[in-house]
Design a protein around this motif. Structure first.
Motif, PDB file in Angstrom:
ATOM      1  N   GLU A 418       0.834  -1.201   0.000  1.00  0.00           N
ATOM      2  CA  GLU A 418       0.000   0.000   0.000  1.00  0.00           C
ATOM      3  C   GLU A 418       0.874   1.258   0.000  1.00  0.00           C
ATOM      4  O   GLU A 418       0.530   2.270  -0.616  1.00  0.00           O
ATOM      5  CB  GLU A 418      -0.918   0.008   1.226  1.00  0.00           C
ATOM      6  N   LEU A 421       1.801   2.017  -3.531  1.00  0.00           N
ATOM      7  CA  LEU A 421       0.688   2.614  -4.273  1.00  0.00           C
ATOM      8  C   LEU A 421       0.493   4.080  -3.890  1.00  0.00           C
ATOM      9  O   LEU A 421       0.220   4.921  -4.753  1.00  0.00           O
ATOM     10  CB  LEU A 421      -0.593   1.816  -4.009  1.00  0.00           C
ATOM     11  N   LEU A 449      -0.180  -9.349  -6.168  1.00  0.00           N
ATOM     12  CA  LEU A 449      -1.043  -8.289  -5.657  1.00  0.00           C
ATOM     13  C   LEU A 449      -0.699  -6.941  -6.281  1.00  0.00           C
ATOM     14  O   LEU A 449      -1.583  -6.185  -6.709  1.00  0.00           O
ATOM     15  CB  LEU A 449      -0.925  -8.210  -4.132  1.00  0.00           C
ATOM     16  N   LEU A 450       0.596  -6.615  -6.332  1.00  0.00           N
ATOM     17  CA  LEU A 450       0.984  -5.325  -6.885  1.00  0.00           C
ATOM     18  C   LEU A 450       0.711  -5.267  -8.378  1.00  0.00           C
ATOM     19  O   LEU A 450       0.289  -4.238  -8.916  1.00  0.00           O
ATOM     20  CB  LEU A 450       2.463  -5.056  -6.601  1.00  0.00           C
ATOM     21  N   GLU A 452      -1.695  -6.720  -9.960  1.00  0.00           N
ATOM     22  CA  GLU A 452      -3.136  -6.519 -10.147  1.00  0.00           C
ATOM     23  C   GLU A 452      -3.526  -5.070  -9.908  1.00  0.00           C
ATOM     24  O   GLU A 452      -4.408  -4.532 -10.588  1.00  0.00           O
ATOM     25  CB  GLU A 452      -3.904  -7.438  -9.199  1.00  0.00           C
ATOM     26  N   HIS A 453      -2.857  -4.403  -8.962  1.00  0.00           N
ATOM     27  CA  HIS A 453      -3.223  -3.032  -8.628  1.00  0.00           C
ATOM     28  C   HIS A 453      -2.748  -2.030  -9.676  1.00  0.00           C
ATOM     29  O   HIS A 453      -3.470  -1.089 -10.007  1.00  0.00           O
ATOM     30  CB  HIS A 453      -2.663  -2.656  -7.255  1.00  0.00           C
TER      31      HIS A 453
END
Length: 501
Positions: A418, A421, A449-450, A452-453
């Motif tokens: 996070e 991001l 995860l990263l 996908e973001h």
């Protein structure tokens, strides 16, 4: 002797030492890394030996020797486990975090730099002086690259005292004259006592080994001509004398050897040597602009500089490469030049406002005032790698966005994704298809995860590699994928040079 070790990962020795992994083995022993359950965070080396015969006697004598010694370049013995019912005994000593000289030379093929050879010679002589000054003198007898541990700062520790012995003046007998072929003195193959001169021969063999890239340990015809391009000329007769067949033809003692080495060091001025070797960057008129790789850290301490250096090493195998330190407050450029010592060559780029030097086919640049790169874009490099740090000053974010190989180094910890991001939103940069985001020591979940973001670009793991100048390994493989991915997108890349911004 070959035997089945009783230790394995997860086992606890003496209700205190948690065995983590095997870190070395030989014909007579195994060495394991262990954690101290009473002192959390403390690590030890556990040496295992089997047998109640001569092997146990050797280990007992090694323990006796090391317990009495206290020197910064020798490991301390802190505990000793008596033989169990099966004859296995254990020595607990300092864990030396580093690599053996053998491993270091495998990672750095070819002859070692002359200044480094002199530094390691001095360090070895420091410990030999200490050992030979004991009463009675201690003769190490097995000086070889595998018994020399090097830390990250290239400080050495002499390990494995399994065959070291105290030499009593007037002794007429020696039980076993062990040693390693190629490094053992000729008299170790004969009956009779081993004098301190044995260690002089071993030192000479190790120095010759380093100067020939691991190919030679004995003096041969024509050796002087082979050594001239590698080491200071004053060191050549020192090595030759150390390798004399007859002990009486060597130096009187280790102190005399150290004096000779220090004399060579005092006349070997790395700064003066560099001033005599000034070279020009690979200027080639009419050549297309270089491919620019920019490495940016999302936060301090994530390894952006380490990664940029590793990327430069990889790219230098593909074409002329320059590494540029874009952080005007950073001391890295100067520290690198000091670390490489006499092996560097100063560059004389026409019209450049910055400073530059060359080492192992890579040119290391420091920009001029206000980040000026005058001279770099005219030098004819195939690749230019920018170390942008965290992007502060010198238009770091703009240079990152305009480069053809942008590599953002972010935290590989799941709980800090996070944070990455938020950094992207704060800096105002929109991810692009050409982006690479490297996560040091990340797992598949963090990568997924990263990815996908952010959607665009590629997220990849940056495996741990202590030495950024190591040319082979998992980190080099990851950086290869960065370069190959950029090559596939080259036709769609917008602009080639950041210099026009």
């Amino acid at each position: 002797m070959n035997y089945q070790s009783k230790l394995k990962a997860g086992q606890v020795l003496g209700e205190r030492y948690l065995i983590k992994r095997l870190i070395g083995s030989g014909g007579m022993s195994c060495v394991y890394l262990a954690e101290d359950l009473r002192l959390p965070g403390k690590r030890w080396a556990v040496k295992e030996n089997a047998g109640i015969g001569p092997e146990y006697d050797d280990m007992a004598k090694e323990a006796e020797l090391l317990v009495k010694l206290s020197h910064a370049r020798l490991p301390r013995v802190v505990d000793y486990c008596l033989p169990d019912a099966d004859g296995y005994c254990y020595l607990i000593m300092d864990y030396i975090d580093g690599v053996t000289l053998t491993q270091y030379m495998q990672q750095h093929p070819g002859p070692l730099p002359g200044r480094l050879i002199l530094d390691l010679a001095r360090q070895l002589l420091e410990v030999l002086l200490y050992l030979h000054a004991q009463q009675p003198p201690i003769v190490y007898r097995d000086l070889k690259p595998a018994n020399v541990m090097l830390s990250e700062s290239l400080s050495l520790t002499l390990i494995d005292f399994g065959i070291a012995r105290s030499y009593a003046q007037g002794s007429l007998r020696e039980t076993v004259n062990l040693g390693t072929a190629g490094f053992a003195a000729p008299e170790q193959y004969e009956a009779g006592p081993c004098l301190p001169a044995v260690d002089q021969y071993g030192l000479g063999a190790v120095l010759l080994y380093m100067a020939t890239g691991g190919h030679e340990t004995r003096w041969r015809s024509g050796m002087e001509a082979r050594l001239r391009p590698v080491v200071d000329h004053g060191l050549i007769p020192v090595i030759r004398r150390l390798l004399r067949v007859h002990p009486d033809d060597r130096y009187p003692d280790a102190a005399a050897v150290l004096e000779a080495v220090e004399q060579v060091r005092s006349h070997s001025d790395p700064h003066g040597a560099r001033q005599k070797m000034r070279i020009q960057p690979p200027h080639r008129s009419g050549q297309q602009p270089p491919t620019v790789a920019a490495v940016l850290g999302a936060a301090p301490g994530l390894g952006a500089t380490h990664t940029s250096l590793a990327l430069s090493v990889y790219l230098s195998g593909l074409g002329p490469t320059a590494w540029v330190d874009m952080n005007l407050e950073s001391p890295v450029h100067e520290r690198l030049q000091q670390m490489f010592g006499e092996e560097t060559e100063l560059l004389s780029p026409a019209g450049s406002e910055g400073a530059a030097f060359s080492w192992q086919n890579i040119h290391f640049w420091r920009p001029g005032a206000e980040g000026s790169l005058t001279g770099v874009h005219e030098a004819g490099y195939t690749y230019v790698v920018l170390d942008l740090g965290t992007g502060e000053g010198s238009g770091g974010l703009q240079l990152f966005a305009a480069s053809e190989l942008p590599l953002l180094v972010a935290s590989g910890a799941d709980w800090r994704l996070e944070e990455t991001l938020r950094w992207l939103r704060r800096c105002g940069l929109a991810p692009q298809p050409k982006w690479n985001i490297g996560l040091p020591l990340a797992g598949p979940l963090a990568q997924k995860l990263l990815q996908e973001h952010i959607g665009l670009g590629r997220v990849l793991e940056l495996p741990f590699q202590r030495d950024p100048f190591q040319r082979k390994g998992k980190l080099a493989g990851a950086l290869r994928s960065v370069v190959s991915g950029a090559s596939e997108m080259n036709a769609e890349a917008v602009g080639r040079g950041f210099f026009k911004i």
